[in-house]
Design a protein around this motif. Structure first.
Motif, short mmCIF file in Angstrom:
data_model
loop_
_atom_site.label_atom_id
_atom_site.label_comp_id
_atom_site.label_asym_id
_atom_site.label_seq_id
_atom_site.Cartn_x
_atom_site.Cartn_y
_atom_site.Cartn_z
N TRP D 58 -40.29 19.59 39.08
CA TRP D 58 -39.24 20.07 38.18
C TRP D 58 -39.44 19.56 36.78
O TRP D 58 -38.73 19.93 35.86
N ARG D 59 -40.41 18.65 36.61
CA ARG D 59 -40.69 18.14 35.28
C ARG D 59 -41.75 19.00 34.57
O ARG D 59 -41.90 18.97 33.37
N SER D 60 -42.53 19.72 35.36
CA SER D 60 -43.65 20.48 34.80
C SER D 60 -43.26 21.92 34.58
O SER D 60 -42.34 22.43 35.18
N HIS D 61 -44.02 22.60 33.75
CA HIS D 61 -43.88 24.04 33.64
C HIS D 61 -45.15 24.67 34.19
O HIS D 61 -46.09 23.99 34.59
N HIS D 62 -45.18 26.00 34.24
CA HIS D 62 -46.29 26.61 34.96
C HIS D 62 -47.63 26.44 34.25
O HIS D 62 -48.67 26.50 34.89
N GLY D 63 -47.59 26.21 32.93
CA GLY D 63 -48.84 25.89 32.24
C GLY D 63 -49.48 24.64 32.84
O GLY D 63 -50.69 24.60 33.12
N LEU D 88 -46.36 38.14 33.95
CA LEU D 88 -45.04 37.53 33.99
C LEU D 88 -45.08 36.41 35.03
O LEU D 88 -45.91 36.44 35.95
N PHE D 89 -44.20 35.43 34.87
CA PHE D 89 -44.26 34.27 35.75
C PHE D 89 -42.86 33.86 36.16
O PHE D 89 -41.98 33.66 35.32
N ALA D 93 -38.57 27.69 44.27
CA ALA D 93 -38.53 26.35 44.85
C ALA D 93 -38.66 26.39 46.36
O ALA D 93 -39.02 25.40 46.98
#
Lengths: 178, 178, 178, 178
Positions: D58-63, D88-89, D93
């Protein structure tokens, strides 16, 4: 264009909850408008969908809920707006008419994209339901003479929120177009 | 008892939408209180969860959204409340922080049963999120000096609705207990 | 620890849909086990919750649905598993017992964290409901002698999926612990 | 008619979970078909939507999730199917691509009524997503050479369930029509 449905919210009611004293006069004032609106929907072939709290009565069905309210001391507030044989009925357990109910499925089956909300309480269920309808991309109309409130100032603010923030058309029963 | 989380709503923002002119002064007023509240949550080990609109940017991730807002003309409204490395981030597409987002799953993983809502807009996302938290049986606190509004009278009505109808505790940042 | 509920899925049924011919023998075989399980739940004070399709009958309530099935040619498949006065009843419109129904709200009111699923159809509603219960972090038990299938090989695969991928405990009625 | 979208499920993956050993050979077999399908969607202007687990990050983004997988030992399973600038992304969860994600909102914005599901795992996320798409009245196509499984027999049963019970069209990449 698209199809309309008239949604009658929480009108099958015993009016024995804490705020009933404040609510009942407003219901009484709305009742003739509400009755007229339901009659018009029926005569024009617009589906009339009752969405009503089950009051925690998971053992009862809506036939029994209607019987209970008609046997209570406020039966005259319920009798004029009873479902008829063509009315659809959806039971809800919590505030919004959409939250954990099959209403959006039923609306999509009927190809409805415009809901006319009437009933009670303006600054509670009606407000929450307008929001949830707007989130689901349904067009919303609220006839302000066919909804009942507990607190007039909150109801007025709720109607402005619906108009400004949820794209709702606020009008009176005479100008509602299904 | 139970666990609290601080939810920071829609503060990663370019403020270039139609109502921004009315909103920005209120954000500016709330900002020092909001910053203090975020700092306190961090120092006390309370999870800080940013829930933020993606502005229709389904191609971007929140790293990019932050970069865009910091490059914009209202960067000084964003810089003081940026997520740090411990912050959690949930993207929302529509009004409420709960509608079609994994927030309730995340809260249940963290055993959170009390949410403190701050950010914007009091009479819109904050109101809707308080309702959706209450429906999901979470306890709700809203520090009224750490939320920003577009219309003061609607915000005031929204705060009363949260208090009366959604069981929310309305207080100021100094008296929030996580 | 926690509380259990017995969920009886789609047993109020006229059995006049296309696959009924394949389904009925399996229902007939499951019926004595199912009846025994319902009786045990009742005698042990475990809530028994009927979750049943409304067959598109938005005009009817479950009292009428029961009457219709008892008047039909397969009444002997319904009579042994009728709800009693203490049974709870939730109407569903679509496949899963959770999708657009108030079931998860009702379970949380009852502090239920363990559901025992029985009824039909193993490789359809029972499978989908086990998944949706697992996603909602409920513990799931499925007595394989108290569920009915249309295709035995798909039912067998469904039971393995529930066990492997949804953490369900697959057992028989005799060893179910509420 | 209507619009199609290609949904790429859980292909951004480090493959270090318990069942990876069984899964990886199937991913390897599906990869060339999957790559071809993504290329065709891109060249025909069909939206390609990645829906991917966030692995509790939950701290990260998809990059960051993409970077992590490309730095891992199974990078060659990820590199051929990376999102491009038009992709699109949507982050999920839990199991289904629809559960507590904004996917259905995004699909309705794009006027999509037909989803082509590819990726992994056939008898888990793909199956659950096909069900949730069907419940939401979307048309479903699953190219069986572009989905990867852990257990072949369960995957086969899952494909039959999708075809029989969820109205899915099961075909191969060469015959998919967007």
């Amino acid at each position: 264009m698209g199809n309309s449905a008239l949604i009658v919210i929480d009108m099958i009611n015993t009016y024995d909850h804490p705020d009933a004293e404040l609510l009942v006069p407003s219901v009484r004032a709305a009742l003739p408008h509400l009755t007229r609106l339901i009659e018009r929907a029926r005569s024009e072939g617009t589906p009339v969908i009752y969405v009503n709290d089950n009051f925690g009565e998971w053992r009862s069905h809506h036939g029994e809920i209607i019987k209970t309210t008609l046997a209570g001391k406020n039966a005259e507030l319920v009798a004029p707006v009873l479902p008829d044989d063509d009315s659809l009925f959806v039971v809800k357990a919590r505030h919004s008419i959409f939250y954990e109910t099959p209403l959006s499925y039923l609306l999509s089956q009927l190809s409805v994209n415009h809901v006319v909300l009437c009933g009670q309480v303006t600054e509670q269920c009606v407000l929450y339901s307008a929001l949830d309808a707007h989130i689901r991309r349904l067009r919303v109309t609220v006839p302000e003479d066919a909804v009942a409130h507990i607190h007039w100032d909150l109801a007025k603010a709720a109607l402005r929120m619906m108009e400004r923030n949820m794209g709702a058309s606020i009008r009176n029963v005479g100008t509602v177009a299904f």
